[in-house]
Design a protein around this motif. Structure first.
Motif, short mmCIF file in Angstrom:
data_model
loop_
_atom_site.label_atom_id
_atom_site.label_comp_id
_atom_site.label_asym_id
_atom_site.label_seq_id
_atom_site.Cartn_x
_atom_site.Cartn_y
_atom_site.Cartn_z
N LYS A 153 0.63 -1.20 0.50
CA LYS A 153 -0.07 -0.25 0.10
C LYS A 153 0.97 1.31 0.05
CE LYS A 153 -3.69 2.27 2.77
NZ LYS A 153 -4.11 1.50 3.85
N GLN A 164 2.16 -6.80 4.49
CA GLN A 164 2.13 -7.72 6.13
C GLN A 164 0.09 -7.32 6.24
OE1 GLN A 164 4.62 -6.15 9.44
NE2 GLN A 164 6.05 -5.43 7.67
N GLU A 165 0.54 -8.59 6.23
CA GLU A 165 -1.35 -8.52 6.43
C GLU A 165 -1.51 -8.63 7.64
OE1 GLU A 165 -2.50 -12.92 5.27
OE2 GLU A 165 -4.85 -12.85 6.29
N ASN A 166 -2.95 -7.31 7.78
CA ASN A 166 -2.96 -7.29 9.44
C ASN A 166 -5.29 -7.30 9.56
OD1 ASN A 166 -4.12 -4.10 8.73
ND2 ASN A 166 -2.05 -4.39 7.19
N CYS A 204 -6.57 -5.27 6.57
CA CYS A 204 -6.96 -5.94 5.32
C CYS A 204 -7.59 -5.50 4.10
CB CYS A 204 -5.72 -7.13 4.92
SG CYS A 204 -4.75 -6.94 5.06
N CYS A 257 -8.03 -2.41 3.55
CA CYS A 257 -7.65 -1.14 2.58
C CYS A 257 -7.68 -1.34 0.62
CB CYS A 257 -6.31 -2.12 2.10
SG CYS A 257 -5.18 -1.79 1.49
N LYS A 308 -5.92 -3.79 -1.80
CA LYS A 308 -6.19 -5.06 -1.67
C LYS A 308 -6.07 -5.42 -3.24
CE LYS A 308 -7.86 -9.00 1.17
NZ LYS A 308 -9.35 -9.33 1.89
N CYS A 316 -1.87 -6.61 -3.81
CA CYS A 316 -2.01 -6.33 -2.61
C CYS A 316 -1.02 -8.45 -3.34
CB CYS A 316 -2.90 -6.44 -1.87
SG CYS A 316 -1.42 -6.88 -0.13
N PHE A 362 -2.35 -11.18 -1.19
CA PHE A 362 -3.76 -11.64 -1.72
C PHE A 362 -3.99 -12.62 -2.97
CE2 PHE A 362 -4.27 -8.85 2.37
CZ PHE A 362 -4.67 -9.91 2.98
#
Ligand code: SF4
Length: 242
Positions: free
Chosen positions: A1, A203-205, A208, A211, A214, A217, A220
């Motif tokens: 991002k 970093q997946e959080n 997400c 976001c 995404k 990203c 994903f």
């Protein structure tokens, strides 16, 4: 991002939770404009004025009405409103240009000189007191209020107000907790500053699903899909400029 938004400056793809985001912003706006109102009719009038801006569908009417009804009751018992949607920018380390920046939904001053900082939350997941004690955003607000209004920490309450259910959860932080928070946040800033621009891996959080990048990203999507979507956003950016 970070790379897509701040380095390549590409437009986002929207988020599948966009409706929820719009609903939250809509309710915030009504509370910001209508905090002095005492009846449903006046709040509903504000809601109708703002509805088009936030693209809130009519199917959300019942949820909106319960938010406003809860707000009317809860709002009656509060002290003097010092600010709504207050932008704060408070230095944490002036020499190194490290600041805490945030927008506080509402600040109330009580008759005993104490302050109440309120963050409105329209999400379904409500936090308990114990979890709020670890909330970095609220610790930042407590720090900002302490600095801006010169008020000791033991006179600052920080709270989440959940208008969907009418629940209100408030906590108080000690000087020790805020000093610790400041130290940890400052160290984090230095860790980020020391990184090179291509060291910001996705970093997946927990955010997400909110976001707007995404769809491009690498956590994903496959490399080919990511490349294709970035190219599409670059073309879109170019088209928007011309
Ligand atoms: S989807 Fe999650 S991991 Fe991917 S860019 Fe967005 S916030 Fe970062």
């Amino acid at each position: 991002k970070y790379r897509l938004k701040y380095i390549l400056k590409l437009p986002g793809f929207g988020s599948k939770n966009e409706d929820a985001l719009n609903f939250g912003s809509f309710i915030h706006k009504i509370f910001e404009l209508g905090y002095k109102e005492k009846d449903m009719k006046s709040l509903l009038r504000i809601a109708e004025q703002e509805r088009a801006t936030y693209k809130v569908p009519f199917r959300d009417n019942d949820r909106m009405k319960s938010c406003l009804e809860n707000f009317i009751i809860w709002n009656q018992g509060l002290g003097e409103t010092m600010s709504t949607e207050q932008v704060v920018n408070v230095p944490m380390d002036e020499k190194h240009d490290i600041n805490f920046i945030g927008v506080i939904d509402r600040v109330i001053k009580g008759s005993d000189g104490g302050y109440l900082v309120i963050d409105y939350k329209t999400s379904k997941r409500e936090k308990k007191k114990k979890t709020l004690m670890d909330d970095n955003q609220l610790k930042g607000y407590a720090w900002a209020i302490h600095k801006l209004y010169d008020v000791p920490y033991n006179k600052i309450y920080c709270a989440h107000y959940y208008p969907v259910t009418g629940n209100f959860v408030a906590v108080k932080f000690s000087k020790f907790q805020i000093d610790r928070w400041k130290k940890v946040q400052t160290e984090k800033v230095w860790r980020i500053r020391k990184k090179k621009k291509d060291e910001f891996w996705a970093q997946e959080n927990v955010f997400c699903d909110w976001c707007e990048y995404k769809e491009a990203c690498p956590r994903f999507e496959s490399e080919s899909v990511v490349c294709q979507r970035i190219d599409e956003q670059k073309a879109l950016k170019k088209a928007q400029k011309s």
